[in-house]
Write an enzyme that holds these catalytic residues in place. Structure first.
Site, short mmCIF file in Angstrom:
data_model
loop_
_atom_site.label_atom_id
_atom_site.label_comp_id
_atom_site.label_asym_id
_atom_site.label_seq_id
_atom_site.Cartn_x
_atom_site.Cartn_y
_atom_site.Cartn_z
N GLY A 36 86.73 92.30 30.37
CA GLY A 36 86.20 91.80 29.10
C GLY A 36 85.74 92.93 28.19
CB ALA A 75 88.71 84.18 37.52
CE1 TYR A 141 94.06 82.67 38.04
CE2 TYR A 141 96.02 81.37 37.52
CZ TYR A 141 94.73 81.76 37.22
OH TYR A 141 94.10 81.24 36.12
CG HIS A 189 98.66 85.53 28.45
ND1 HIS A 189 97.34 85.86 28.57
CD2 HIS A 189 98.98 84.86 29.59
CE1 HIS A 189 96.87 85.39 29.72
NE2 HIS A 189 97.86 84.79 30.36
CG PHE A 208 111.28 87.70 31.99
CD1 PHE A 208 111.92 88.77 32.59
CD2 PHE A 208 110.11 87.95 31.28
CE1 PHE A 208 111.41 90.06 32.51
CE2 PHE A 208 109.58 89.23 31.20
CZ PHE A 208 110.24 90.29 31.81
N1 LIG Z 1 94.24 82.81 29.61
C1 LIG Z 1 94.88 81.72 30.05
O1 LIG Z 1 95.94 81.33 29.51
C2 LIG Z 1 94.33 80.93 31.20
C3 LIG Z 1 95.06 79.83 31.68
C4 LIG Z 1 94.53 79.08 32.74
C5 LIG Z 1 93.29 79.41 33.28
N2 LIG Z 1 92.60 80.50 32.80
C6 LIG Z 1 91.29 80.82 33.41
O2 LIG Z 1 90.34 80.99 32.37
C7 LIG Z 1 89.38 81.98 32.73
C8 LIG Z 1 89.23 82.98 31.60
O3 LIG Z 1 90.49 83.55 31.28
P1 LIG Z 1 90.59 84.66 30.12
O4 LIG Z 1 92.00 84.64 29.63
O5 LIG Z 1 89.48 84.48 29.17
O6 LIG Z 1 90.39 85.98 30.99
P2 LIG Z 1 89.64 87.36 30.59
O7 LIG Z 1 90.13 88.39 31.56
O8 LIG Z 1 89.80 87.63 29.15
O9 LIG Z 1 88.12 87.01 30.90
C9 LIG Z 1 87.56 87.05 32.18
C10 LIG Z 1 86.15 87.64 32.04
O10 LIG Z 1 85.51 87.61 33.31
C11 LIG Z 1 84.87 88.87 33.57
N3 LIG Z 1 84.83 89.03 35.03
C12 LIG Z 1 85.89 89.00 35.89
N4 LIG Z 1 85.44 89.20 37.16
C13 LIG Z 1 84.09 89.34 37.07
C14 LIG Z 1 83.07 89.55 38.05
N5 LIG Z 1 83.35 89.69 39.35
N6 LIG Z 1 81.78 89.63 37.64
C15 LIG Z 1 81.47 89.50 36.32
N7 LIG Z 1 82.40 89.31 35.36
C16 LIG Z 1 83.69 89.23 35.74
C17 LIG Z 1 85.76 89.88 32.85
O11 LIG Z 1 85.11 91.09 32.56
C18 LIG Z 1 86.18 89.10 31.60
O12 LIG Z 1 85.24 89.29 30.55
C19 LIG Z 1 89.85 82.56 34.05
O13 LIG Z 1 89.09 81.97 35.08
C20 LIG Z 1 91.30 82.14 34.15
O14 LIG Z 1 91.70 81.97 35.49
C21 LIG Z 1 93.09 81.26 31.78
#
Ligand SMILES: NC(=O)c1ccc[n+]([C@@H]2O[C@H](COP(=O)([O-])OP(=O)(O)OC[C@H]3O[C@@H](n4cnc5c(N)ncnc54)[C@H](O)[C@@H]3O)[C@@H](O)[C@H]2O)c1
Length: 313
Positions: A36, A75, A141, A189, A208
């Site tokens: 993040g 995550a 995942y 993405h 792809f």
């Molecule tokens: N982006 C998508 O299209 C999508 C689709 C389905 C599900 N998700 C889920 O949505 C959630 C957010 O996705 P995103 O795209 O915003 O991801 P992102 O990587 O932008 O955000 C994840 C945030 O979690 C923080 N983080 C990760 N592990 C950590 C830890 N151990 N301790 C503290 N902070 C931690 C990171 O620093 C980051 O700020 C995730 O759980 C992902 O699985 C995302």
């Protein structure tokens, strides 16, 4: 409500933090910044820079303030990487969620909204993908996310945790004022990668698979605007019932092909965006679209085709 957001410095977490603040909630973001960005944490949110694996930091954070709810975005989410490094995914997505739930139990926080994913369904035999289809993830995942859903069901029975898992399809888009958006490194993405071509940062975009059984031969996915996702979280946190677990798909119900996305980006940017046809990627779902919407007690999403259309890049 006083809401604790893990991963609120990330793409979807920061958009949700912003929406919660606008709706009058108090927000604390807990984020290690592993993927993040500190500037993405909205003004007005309290920020705790810490790891979920740090049980002491977590306990202090949850003791210091009385929280009404936790929203758990933190995550790892790269499907391909999860195949290469499964244990890193089990540790961060499952073991660290376990830490969080233990701390919540100890400090009496009973409302939880979980970022789940359509990857829990694997490659379903039928469309549309609705919530009660069998869960058969094909990637580490997806397995980690489904395992957390099981944990939440167990905690509902054992200590009255109320939780809602939102199974997102593909998050897309940015804040309309341009203040927040997607910034993953490496970026995996489609839409940001396509726009990098338009910005002159890449030569072309690989497609792809051009032989899928879809109208134009490219893969179809369901894209949901990040602001619509944020709104779904707002509704979910208000709808959580003590002692109950519920899960909802969050998508638009309309899929777009890779070639349709590229065509929309060409139209918006007026850049030719050259494509680079490539073989299908192994073990990726052929079609990830077609959620029927949200079954169950509440409808969390106002269908907003305008905001969630791929033209709104
Ligand atoms: N982006 C998508 O299209 C999508 C689709 C389905 C599900 N998700 C889920 O949505 C959630 C957010 O996705 P995103 O795209 O915003 O991801 P992102 O990587 O932008 O955000 C994840 C945030 O979690 C923080 N983080 C990760 N592990 C950590 C830890 N151990 N301790 C503290 N902070 C931690 C990171 O620093 C980051 O700020 C995730 O759980 C992902 O699985 C995302």
């Amino acid at each position: 409500m006083n809401i604790f957001i893990t991963g609120g410095a990330g793409y979807i977490g920061s958009a949700t933090a912003e929406a919660l603040l606008k709706a009058g909630h108090h927000v604390t973001v807990y984020d290690s910044l592993v993927t993040g960005h500190r500037p993405a944490v909205p003004e007005g949110a309290k920020f705790i820079h810490a790891e979920l694996s740090d049980s002491l930091a977590l306990a202090i954070a949850l003791k210091e303030d009385k929280y009404d709810a936790v929203m758990h975005f933190a995550a790892f989410l790269n499907v391909g990487e999860s195949v290469q490094r499964p244990l890193a995914y089990w540790r961060n997505n499952v073991a660290n969620t376990l830490n969080l739930l233990e701390s919540m139990e100890a400090h009496g926080v009973r409302r939880f909204v979980f970022s789940s994913t359509c990857a829990v369904y694997g490659q379903p035999d039928e469309l549309p993908i609705v919530e009660d289809l069998p869960k058969a993830p094909i990637s580490p995942y997806g397995c980690t996310k489904l395992s957390v859903e099981w944990m939440l069901q167990n905690c509902a029975v054992a200590w009255g945790l109320g939780s809602i898992a939102l199974r997102y399809f593909n998050a897309a888009g940015a804040a309309e004022d341009g203040s927040l958006g997607e910034d993953h490194d490496p970026e995996i993405h489609l839409i940001p990668l396509v726009l990098r071509v338009a910005l002159g940062q890449r030569e072309s975009i690989p497609v792809f698979g051009t032989d899928y059984p879809t109208p134009d031969g490219s893969c179809i996915r369901d894209y949901i605007h990040v602001d619509d996702l944020a709104e779904a979280h707002l509704r979910a946190v208000e709808a959580v019932q003590p002692g109950e677990f519920e899960a909802f798909n969050v998508g638009t119900g309309r899929g777009y092909s890779v070639l349709e996305i590229i065509a929309a980006a060409r139209e918006v940017t007026q850049h030719p965006i050259p494509i680079d046809p490539a073989p299908r990627r192994p073990s990726h779902a052929i079609v990830e679209s077609g959620t029927r919407g949200l079954a169950g007690r509440v409808r969390l999403i106002r269908y907003n085709q305008k905001r969630s259309s791929p033209n709104n890049l």
